[in-house]
Design an enzyme around this catalytic site. Structure first.
Site, PDB file in Angstrom:
ATOM      1  N   SER A   8     -20.493  55.199   7.705  1.00  0.00           N
ATOM      2  CA  SER A   8     -20.155  55.159   6.276  1.00  0.00           C
ATOM      3  C   SER A   8     -19.994  53.742   5.733  1.00  0.00           C
ATOM      4  O   SER A   8     -19.187  53.515   4.834  1.00  0.00           O
ATOM      5  CB  SER A   8     -18.846  55.923   6.029  1.00  0.00           C
ATOM      6  OG  SER A   8     -17.756  55.225   6.600  1.00  0.00           O
ATOM      7  N   CYS A  42     -20.078  41.032   5.321  1.00  0.00           N
ATOM      8  CA  CYS A  42     -20.418  39.632   5.078  1.00  0.00           C
ATOM      9  C   CYS A  42     -19.288  38.864   4.397  1.00  0.00           C
ATOM     10  O   CYS A  42     -19.255  37.634   4.445  1.00  0.00           O
ATOM     11  CB  CYS A  42     -21.684  39.543   4.220  1.00  0.00           C
ATOM     12  SG  CYS A  42     -23.101  40.383   4.949  1.00  0.00           S
ATOM     13  N   TYR A 279     -33.158  61.071  10.471  1.00  0.00           N
ATOM     14  CA  TYR A 279     -33.426  59.761   9.890  1.00  0.00           C
ATOM     15  C   TYR A 279     -32.541  58.710  10.564  1.00  0.00           C
ATOM     16  O   TYR A 279     -31.514  59.024  11.170  1.00  0.00           O
ATOM     17  CB  TYR A 279     -33.124  59.760   8.388  1.00  0.00           C
ATOM     18  CG  TYR A 279     -34.001  60.671   7.565  1.00  0.00           C
ATOM     19  CD1 TYR A 279     -34.988  60.154   6.732  1.00  0.00           C
ATOM     20  CD2 TYR A 279     -33.838  62.057   7.592  1.00  0.00           C
ATOM     21  CE1 TYR A 279     -35.786  60.986   5.950  1.00  0.00           C
ATOM     22  CE2 TYR A 279     -34.627  62.901   6.823  1.00  0.00           C
ATOM     23  CZ  TYR A 279     -35.598  62.354   6.009  1.00  0.00           C
ATOM     24  OH  TYR A 279     -36.386  63.180   5.242  1.00  0.00           O
ATOM     25  N   ALA A 280     -32.934  57.445  10.394  1.00  0.00           N
ATOM     26  CA  ALA A 280     -32.102  56.326  10.852  1.00  0.00           C
ATOM     27  C   ALA A 280     -32.185  55.209   9.824  1.00  0.00           C
ATOM     28  O   ALA A 280     -33.275  54.893   9.319  1.00  0.00           O
ATOM     29  CB  ALA A 280     -32.555  55.823  12.219  1.00  0.00           C
ATOM     30  N   GLY A 282     -30.161  51.348   8.251  1.00  0.00           N
ATOM     31  CA  GLY A 282     -29.204  50.263   8.432  1.00  0.00           C
ATOM     32  C   GLY A 282     -29.369  49.524   9.739  1.00  0.00           C
ATOM     33  O   GLY A 282     -30.472  49.436  10.300  1.00  0.00           O
TER      34      GLY A 282
END
Length: 554
Positions: A8, A42, A279-280, A282
């Site tokens: 998430s 980041c 799905y994949a 990131g």
């Protein structure tokens, strides 16, 4: 349709948000083993350093917000422990209560991200003053520890996070040492550009230890002392591990999801794996190069958001496709901004390209309004003229130039196209011939009439004993202060009259301080019939920097 997303942060929440925008019919559930969702990884170094006042600024959304906004059920501190792909069912463990439950799905999304690598010997036991920088909890832990005001920091690894943490800890008054396994910082960059950043680090008092790694650790519960492979002893109060990340593919592997050559999950342009309705996205997923089309792994938040949006669209009937990445990145290190896009020189050569390389050293905007030096290293395919990549370092204007060049590369621009761009100009923002325009002009000239020679090529030719006619076109004062070994001093103003002193049959190299006057001299000699004349790219300044880099590696 029931969509279950595992993870998430950037990618997982993007999947859920886009899927919901496309349809109100689907049930969407997101599980994450952490406490926080949709946060800015980041931004963590800047919160630790105090530039971001509150940690909550990095976590603007929570599970309740997602439920109200998107009607998406987000369960934090819930770990997916098993997947039955045939039955389309997962097992989830509530990490607070320990309760386990099963849940069915029609579509499954791996947004499991990546975990920071813990290099040996730090992986052998727990130390209370050793930290990673990956999650909001990491930021909390470091923040709590630094209340005691540690004085000395050891940072393992000199990538984005390592350098950003270096800057922030130095600004907080800590004495910082970096240990880097490779012989340069920022391994994705070319060594000659990374060296400019290394000089900045040393100027700021950072102790930089390259081509080395920690061999032994002394201390029971805390790291009190480390000894490197090269017998350097360091006594840190706090240790930051930033030795890269590894995609979290374990769960996917167990159900037969294909892993790509990069070590991340292989996906097509629609973010689909080899398994139907799986799905994949990131940091767990592989991307591909816009330039070469080959798989690459570039775990960045911007890419993760993009992948998530594409997957959320496709699974709900849309037709978005991933168009690849250039590996564009940027970071700040004290007074410098450092950016890159596309292929580096070493990557281009490994990929089989024959490249022309330009070093442009220009002010980012009008010097009379405080413009500061900006160095751009760019490269072009000699056969097609296509721009392949660029790296830039300067105090201002790096982001603007890298973004323009990244856009140009994406649309397969050639060197000549850069020169013809109609870019914004006013003295506070640019020079009349913007560094991007100059880059295009000089590269195009290099392909057609004015070949360039890099410092590395010149040194290599000299070491191989090649007879070169090297012409220093600068002032007598500059020549006497410092010049290339074996160079003749002929100022540009005298070159036309004295050209007869030169041998037209020899390979000739002209140079000045940064490259412009050297190019003018090159044109004079070419016009006078010299057949093989190179301009030293970046001039004497770039050449001397290269020599310093070589000496520093000895």
């Amino acid at each position: 349709m029931k969509i279950i997303v595992i993870g998430s942060v950037a990618a997982g929440t993007s999947v859920a948000a886009k899927a919901r925008r496309n349809t109100e019919e689907a049930e969407i559930v997101v599980y994450d083993q952490g406490k926080d969702i949709s946060y800015s990884v980041c931004g963590i170094p800047y919160q630790i350093g105090g530039e971001v006042e509150n940690l909550s600024d990095l976590t603007p959304r929570n599970a309740e917000w997602f439920k109200k906004r998107y009607n998406v059920s987000v369960f934090t501190e819930h770990k997916v422990t098993k997947i039955d792909a045939a039955a389309k069912q997962i097992e989830v463990t509530d990490l607070v209560s320990g309760e386990k439950k099963a849940n069915d799905y029609d579509v499954l999304v791996f947004a499991t991200g990546a975990s920071p690598f813990t290099p040996p010997p730090f992986n052998q036991k727990y130390y209370d003053n050793v930290f990673q920088v990956r999650t909001i909890q990491d930021a909390r832990d470091i923040g709590n520890f630094t209340v005691a005001q540690p004085k000395k920091a050891l940072i393992i690894g000199a990538g984005f996070i390592g350098l950003e943490m270096t800057e922030q800890l130095v600004n907080k008054g800590l004495d910082v040492t970096i240990v880097q396994l490779e012989d340069q910082i920022m391994p994705p960059m070319d060594a000659d550009m990374a060296f400019r950043v290394e000089e900045q680090l040393r100027e700021k008092g950072v102790h930089l230890i390259l081509s080395d790694t920690v061999k032994t650790i002394e201390g029971e519960t805390s790291v009190e002392r480390v000894i490197t492979t090269n017998d350097v002893t360091i006594e840190p109060d706090i240790v930051i591990l930033s030795a890269g990340v590894r995609p979290n593919t374990e769960l996917a592997k167990k159900i037969g999801v294909e892993i790509g050559t990069s070590g991340a999950i292989a996906v097509n342009k629609k973010m689909q794996t080899n398994l139907s309705n799986v799905y994949a996205v990131g940091d767990v997923a592989e991307s591909f190069s816009v330039i070469t089309g080959k798989p690459i792994y570039r775990p960045l938040g911007s890419t993760a958001n993009k992948m998530g949006r594409i997957a959320g669209d496709v699974m709900t009937g849309g037709n978005l496709e991933h168009r690849g990445v250039l590996g564009t990145g940027i970071f700040r290190i004290f007074d410098l901004h450092v950016g890159q896009t596309g292929l580096t020189e070493k990557e281009a050569k490994i990929a089989g390209y024959e490249v022309e390389v330009l070093y442009s050293i220009k002010p980012d905007h009008a010097e009379y309004l405080g413009g500061k030096e900006l160095t751009i290293k760019s490269l072009v395919d000699k056969h097609t003229g296509r721009i392949l990549g660029a790296q830039a370092i300067g105090q201002n204007g790096v982001d603007k130039r890298i973004d323009v060049i990244a856009t140009a590369i994406t649309f397969k621009a050639k060197a000549e196209d850069l020169f013809h761009l109609d870019l914004a100009y006013a003295p506070p923002f640019a020079t009349t011939k913007d560094p991007v325009l100059y880059t295009g002009m000089a590269l195009d000239n290099a392909l057609k009439r004015n070949p360039l020679l890099t410092p590395a090529d010149l040194v290599s030719r000299q070491l191989n004993g090649e007879v070169l006619q090297i012409i220093d076109t600068r002032s007598k004062k500059d020549f006497e202060k410092e010049h290339i070994e074996g160079a003749f001093h002929i100022p540009l103003a005298e070159l036309r009259e004295r050209s007869k002193e030169l041998d037209e049959s020899l390979v000739t190299v002209t140079y000045c301080n940064k490259g412009v006057t050297g190019n003018a001299a090159q044109n004079v000699l070419l016009n006078y019939g010299f057949k093989n004349v190179y301009n030293l790219s970046g001039g004497n300044k770039n050449y001397q920097s290269y020599l310093k880099m070589i000496d520093s590696k000895k």
